[in-house]
Every structure is written in structure tokens, then in C-alpha cells.
Design an enzyme around this catalytic site. Structure first.
Site, PDB file in Angstrom:
ATOM      1  N   ASP A  44     -14.340  -6.804  17.095  1.00 40.73           N
ATOM      2  CA  ASP A  44     -15.327  -7.295  17.554  1.00 40.73           C
ATOM      3  C   ASP A  44     -14.876  -8.758  18.241  1.00 40.73           C
ATOM      4  OD1 ASP A  44     -17.110  -5.439  17.125  1.00 40.73           O
ATOM      5  OD2 ASP A  44     -17.801  -6.503  15.357  1.00 40.73           O
ATOM      6  N   ASP A 148     -24.725 -28.637   5.895  1.00 36.77           N
ATOM      7  CA  ASP A 148     -23.370 -28.484   6.367  1.00 36.77           C
ATOM      8  C   ASP A 148     -23.514 -28.087   8.148  1.00 36.77           C
ATOM      9  OD1 ASP A 148     -22.556 -28.842   4.153  1.00 36.77           O
ATOM     10  OD2 ASP A 148     -21.833 -26.670   3.734  1.00 36.77           O
TER      11      ASP A 148
END
Length: 265
Positions: A44, A148
Site C-alpha cells: 500500500d 497528541d
């Protein structure tokens, strides 16, 4: 037909790419930098590399994937099927299938706006401190995020990093983007929605950092850049789409099952 091949670069992928090049040229096709068909040989990540390499030719280019090693979510073909693939490309026995992309508009303090496209996702992170930013949807304030980072994914990218973050898997026929949190801070003082948001194509999410801190933007994990002079980041479904050449049926949910639950039988 004009074609190009993007290889992962390992020995096996390079050999397969060379073999396919020879077969396609023998069938009368031409290797070109302005291809109609782009074949990705690898995983991918290689497909994402091919997408970004030919991102200026989205209207003219079809993508095809041959996976080497682990099963690639975007790849339909095995290395031993090169003769069949060559025959189908030659006879143009394919159906174009288009998937949505995410558009990312980066607004700078000097008034300049940078536009990027991603096939899987755009991620916003701060590795030095907590990322604090306001999220608005259709210019209406929604929440202040602390954590985050954020992942803004396409439906086809919903099976990638988005899934690892607990986001939903979305069928690529749905024109939408998904906003998924990375380790958000939720307590008595700070609160976020704490769930992925699925936005339709006529909705835009605007992300505005609270402070002039340095953070990182990555597009399909192909390019990670750090900025500290960004006013806002706006994400929405792009007007462009990525198009794959589908030579045979491969239902999306079967692909999901075989990639994450059980090997195809």
C-alpha cells in the site's frame, strides 16, 4: 496504451516490475512519463507513492496494484498473474472506479494558502508538547482539542492509521472525511467529543492551533513537514478523485475481511 510502473524497490518487486514492463512493451504498450495506466508493484505504501508521483494527472491516470510480500489493501493482482494482467490491459477490459480524496488547505500568517491532497489521510501531531487547537465545522466552533494529534482520513484510508486509532471503516463510495483523535485529554477540566467524526463532502473542518508552536503535518505518511507559522488547517472532501482500473470484482467488505479477519478461501 502509455504506462508507468512504480516499484517498492526490493529485489523481488524490481524483478516483477521489469518482467511486466517487457510483457506490456511486447504487447504494443509504451513506457511513458504521461501514463494512462500506472502499475504499483509492492504494498500500500508503494501505491501511495504512485499516487503522489502522478498527482497532477488524476484525471488522466488509472492505478493498478500488484502486491509483493504481505497482502496490499489497494492491490488486486498477484505476481504470478502478469500474463492475465497484460492481456486485460491490452484489451482494456477494466472499469474505472473512483475514490474520494481529502483536500488540506494550510493558511499561513503571511496570507498564503498551501493546498495538498491525500489518498489515505492527513495527520497533525506535536511531538514536543500537547497539541491544543480549536475545531470548527462549517465555521461553527465545535470543541477545543488537547492531545497528541488528529487524523483526517478518506473512506479508502479509513482502514489504515484511522482504524488503528479506533476510527470507523467507511465504504469508499461514501464521499466523506473522518476526523479521529490521537490520545485526547479528557478530565474534569478538559473535554473533547472522544469519538470519530464523519463529515459529508459539503462540510469542512477547520483546525486552528492555540499557540505558535511547531507541529508536524504528514500526507499519507509520504511527507512530514514541520510548521510554526500556520494560522489554520482546513480539511474537506476534494473535488478531485483517485481512479483505479478494476479488472474483476473484488467487493470492499470481502477485502476488509481478508485483510483483517481471515485469509480468503
Amino acid at each position: 496504451m502509455q504506462f508507468a510502473i512504480v516499484s517498492r524497490g526490493d529485489t523481488r518487486s524490481a524483478e516483477i516490475a521489469q518482467e511486466l514492463t517487457e510483457k506490456l512493451q511486447a504487447a504494443g504498450h509504451t513506457l511513458s512519463e504521461q501514463p494512462r495506466i500506472v502499475v504499483s508493484v509492492g504494498g500500500d505504501g508503494t501505491m501511495l507513492q504512485a499516487f503522489h508521483k502522478y498527482i497532477d494527472r488524476l484525471d488522466e491516470t488509472l492505478l493498478v496494484g500488484i502486491h509483493t510480500g504481505h497482502l496490499g489493501f489497494y492491490a488486486d493482482w498477484q505476481p504470478e498473474e502478469l500474463d492475465e494482467l497484460t492481456e486485460m490491459i491490452t484489451s482494456e477490459s477494466f472499469e474505472p472506479v473512483s475514490y474520494p480524496l481529502v483536500e488540506v488547505l494550510i493558511d499561513y500568517e503571511n496570507g498564503v494558502t498551501d493546498r495538498r491532497l491525500a489518498m489515505n489521510d492527513c495527520t497533525i501531531k506535536n511531538y514536543k508538547r500537547t497539541l491544543v487547537c480549536d475545531l470548527s465545522i462549517r465555521d461553527d466552533y465545535f470543541e477545543t482539542f488537547r492531545g497528541d494529534g488528529l487524523c483526517i482520513s478518506t473512506p479508502s484510508g479509513s482502514t489504515a492509521y484511522n482504524k488503528a486509532l479506533g476510527g470507523a471503516i467507511v465504504h469508499p463510495s461514501i464521499e466523506a472525511i473522518q476526523v479521529t483523535e490521537m490520545a485526547s485529554i479528557n478530565n474534569l477540566v478538559y473535554r473533547t467529543i472522544g469519538a470519530p467524526l464523519l463529515l459529508p463532502k459539503h462540510h469542512q473542518v477547520k483546525i486552528k492551533p492555540h499557540t505558535k508552536t511547531e507541529f508536524e503535518l504528514a500526507f499519507d505518511h509520504q511527507e512530514a513537514l514541520s510548521w510554526s507559522d500556520v494560522v489554520s488547517i482546513r480539511c474537506a472532501v476534494a473535488k478531485e478523485k483517485v481512479t483505479f482500473a478494476r479488472f474483476r470484482p473484488f467487493p470492499f467488505w470481502r477485502r476488509v475481511r481478508e485483510s483483517f479477519i481471515e485469509e480468503g478461501k
